[in-house]
Design a protein around this motif. Structure first.
Motif: not given
Length: 95
Positions: A22-28, A30-36, A44-51, A53-59
């Protein structure tokens, strides 16, 4: 060590591996998108100019990888315990 302690040790080792993954993937990220992650955590990461947002979910992969890990860990514990018992029997026969 009995089977409950082996199960506890296996679960603890899996938890440490899950956190490292989790830590390795979290710190890697660098853009919006979905990583598993390798162990199944969906980030799920959403980046914009002001914020940021990172959402975590179990699969289902988390549960499956945990069950497979515990199965292999318990099998290894069983066989090591069996080998140790067999070696004790051989040592008694040699004496």
């Amino acid at each position: 060590m009995n089977y409950y302690k082996a199960f506890d040790a296996g679960s603890s080792i899996y938890l440490v591996a899950f956190m490292i993954d989790y830590i390795i993937e979290l710190f890697s990220i660098n853009s919006s998108g979905i990583k598993t992650t390798a162990l199944g955590l969906k980030i799920i990461t959403t980046m914009n100019e002001h914020s940021l947002n990172t959402t975590f979910s179990l699969t289902w992969e988390v549960l499956i990888s945990y069950l497979i890990f515990i199965l292999f860990f318990m099998l290894a514990f069983y066989f090591l315990k069996k080998i140790k018992k067999q070696m004790t029997i051989w040592q008694c026969e040699l004496e």
